[in-house]
Scaffold this motif. Structure first.
Motif, mmCIF file in Angstrom:
data_model
loop_
_atom_site.group_PDB
_atom_site.id
_atom_site.type_symbol
_atom_site.label_atom_id
_atom_site.label_comp_id
_atom_site.label_asym_id
_atom_site.label_seq_id
_atom_site.Cartn_x
_atom_site.Cartn_y
_atom_site.Cartn_z
ATOM 1 N N ALA A 24 35.468 -63.567 -7.742
ATOM 2 C CA ALA A 24 35.772 -62.587 -6.701
ATOM 3 C C ALA A 24 34.897 -61.342 -6.842
ATOM 4 O O ALA A 24 34.463 -60.750 -5.847
ATOM 5 N N GLU A 25 34.619 -60.953 -8.088
ATOM 6 C CA GLU A 25 33.741 -59.798 -8.303
ATOM 7 C C GLU A 25 32.305 -60.123 -7.914
ATOM 8 O O GLU A 25 31.598 -59.290 -7.334
ATOM 9 N N ARG A 26 31.880 -61.331 -8.244
ATOM 10 C CA ARG A 26 30.505 -61.751 -7.939
ATOM 11 C C ARG A 26 30.310 -61.944 -6.440
ATOM 12 O O ARG A 26 29.244 -61.636 -5.890
ATOM 13 N N TYR A 27 31.333 -62.468 -5.781
ATOM 14 C CA TYR A 27 31.266 -62.759 -4.349
ATOM 15 C C TYR A 27 32.475 -62.127 -3.656
ATOM 16 O O TYR A 27 33.429 -62.814 -3.284
ATOM 17 N N TYR A 198 20.548 -81.673 2.108
ATOM 18 C CA TYR A 198 21.272 -81.361 0.882
ATOM 19 C C TYR A 198 20.406 -80.449 0.027
ATOM 20 O O TYR A 198 19.227 -80.734 -0.212
ATOM 21 N N PHE A 199 21.014 -79.344 -0.458
ATOM 22 C CA PHE A 199 20.294 -78.380 -1.296
ATOM 23 C C PHE A 199 21.216 -77.972 -2.434
ATOM 24 O O PHE A 199 22.312 -77.455 -2.211
ATOM 25 N N SER A 200 20.782 -78.203 -3.674
ATOM 26 C CA SER A 200 21.703 -78.060 -4.799
ATOM 27 C C SER A 200 21.854 -76.652 -5.374
ATOM 28 O O SER A 200 22.926 -76.332 -5.906
ATOM 29 N N PRO A 201 20.851 -75.754 -5.369
ATOM 30 C CA PRO A 201 21.065 -74.460 -6.025
ATOM 31 C C PRO A 201 22.247 -73.690 -5.451
ATOM 32 O O PRO A 201 22.406 -73.575 -4.241
ATOM 33 N N GLY A 202 23.079 -73.139 -6.345
ATOM 34 C CA GLY A 202 24.241 -72.368 -5.922
ATOM 35 C C GLY A 202 25.450 -72.743 -6.755
ATOM 36 O O GLY A 202 25.710 -73.919 -6.978
ATOM 37 N N ASP A 203 26.188 -71.736 -7.220
ATOM 38 C CA ASP A 203 27.335 -72.031 -8.071
ATOM 39 C C ASP A 203 28.231 -70.804 -8.108
ATOM 40 O O ASP A 203 27.761 -69.676 -7.965
ATOM 41 N N GLN A 204 29.525 -71.047 -8.317
ATOM 42 C CA GLN A 204 30.462 -69.924 -8.354
ATOM 43 C C GLN A 204 30.290 -69.055 -9.592
ATOM 44 O O GLN A 204 30.647 -67.870 -9.588
ATOM 45 N N ASP A 205 29.749 -69.598 -10.664
ATOM 46 C CA ASP A 205 29.651 -68.863 -11.920
ATOM 47 C C ASP A 205 28.392 -68.017 -12.044
ATOM 48 O O ASP A 205 28.235 -67.282 -13.032
ATOM 49 N N PHE A 206 27.483 -68.126 -11.085
ATOM 50 C CA PHE A 206 26.226 -67.396 -11.140
ATOM 51 C C PHE A 206 25.917 -66.825 -9.750
ATOM 52 O O PHE A 206 26.325 -67.391 -8.735
#
Length: 256
Positions: A24-27, A198-206
């Motif tokens: 939540a802080e990151r996004y 389909y594009f893989s880069p992206g994650d909730q932790d970064f």
């Protein structure tokens, strides 16, 4: 169609943001909000972007919404099983009829992507602050337009081969990671009249969806996936002899 701005819907399950303070802080506007903002900065007045999330009625993907969507961008991870099969079938029909679909990161395991691919869509992964280099292997492709080679993502989850998907129509990007793994990170498919990226880069932790080059690729993917014809579901047509134009249409398999 090309005579109006692209009507893009950014869909996110919006679950990590609700239960994990660090996400939540990151996004703060949700990952769907960050993706919409980032892609919108590149697309400008070429697109009208809206967002919908899992917990809305019908997940926000009603028939009326999909009728007015040129390209659907999908992000899911923790709640793939909570997505209604009825909504998945609805999205599937719209893709076959010509709606574009951009699937991001862990959306590889979404119901809609596995349904369209017909495989397990499994892969290897590790979440240990890897550096990812996204290499362009098809610089002539429209999705690679204006993209640096490579994109350098300082912190990212590792996705690696073997990725159990069908051979893509076009391979645009391949990623390498600090552990030596490689991954087909950007590829296209066509299903029915619909285009899929389909594009893989992206994650909730970064903070990958704050990376301008990643957002540029997503924006290019939205432009590429835009339909270039009126939406139409492919049908089975029976023709009489010497009649080339007026077939009798069937929507599915014959019923006895």
């Amino acid at each position: 169609m090309a005579n109006h701005p692209i009507r893009a819907v950014i869909w996110g399950e919006n679950r990590h943001e609700q239960v994990e303070p660090s996400v939540a802080e990151r996004y703060p506007d949700g990952m769907h909000g960050a993706i919409a903002k980032g892609a919108g900065e590149w697309l400008g007045d070429k697109a009208v972007i809206t967002t919908h999330t899992l917990d809305e009625p019908e997940h926000g993907l009603t028939s009326d919404v999909l009728d007015e969507t040129d390209v659907l961008v999908w992000w899911g991870h923790a709640a793939h099983g909570d997505v209604s099969d009825e909504v998945v079938d609805r999205v599937h029909r719209h893709v076959l009829a010509g709606m574009g679909l951009v699937v991001l990161h862990s959306g590889h395991w979404s119901k809609i992507f596995t349904k369209l691919m017909g495989t397990t869509c499994t892969l290897r992964w590790r979440s240990e602050h890897d550096r990812e280099l996204v290499w362009t292997v098809n610089p002539q492709h429209p999705i690679a337009r204006g993209i640096p080679n490579p994109i350098v993502i300082p912190e990212q989850e590792m996705y690696g081969e073997y990725f159990d998907v069908p051979t893509p129509d076009e391979l645009v990007f391949i990623s390498g990671f600090t552990g030596g793994e490689v991954f087909r990170s950007g590829m296209t498919y066509r299903r029915g009249f619909g285009r899929i990226f389909y594009f893989s880069p992206g994650d909730q932790d970064f903070p990958v969806y704050h990376h301008p080059d990643v957002n540029h690729v997503i924006a290019n993917g939205i432009e590429w996936a835009r339909p270039d014809r009126e939406r139409e579901t492919p049908t089975l047509l029976r023709y009489d002899k010497d009649d080339f134009f007026n077939g009798q249409g069937y929507r599915g398999a014959f019923e006895r």
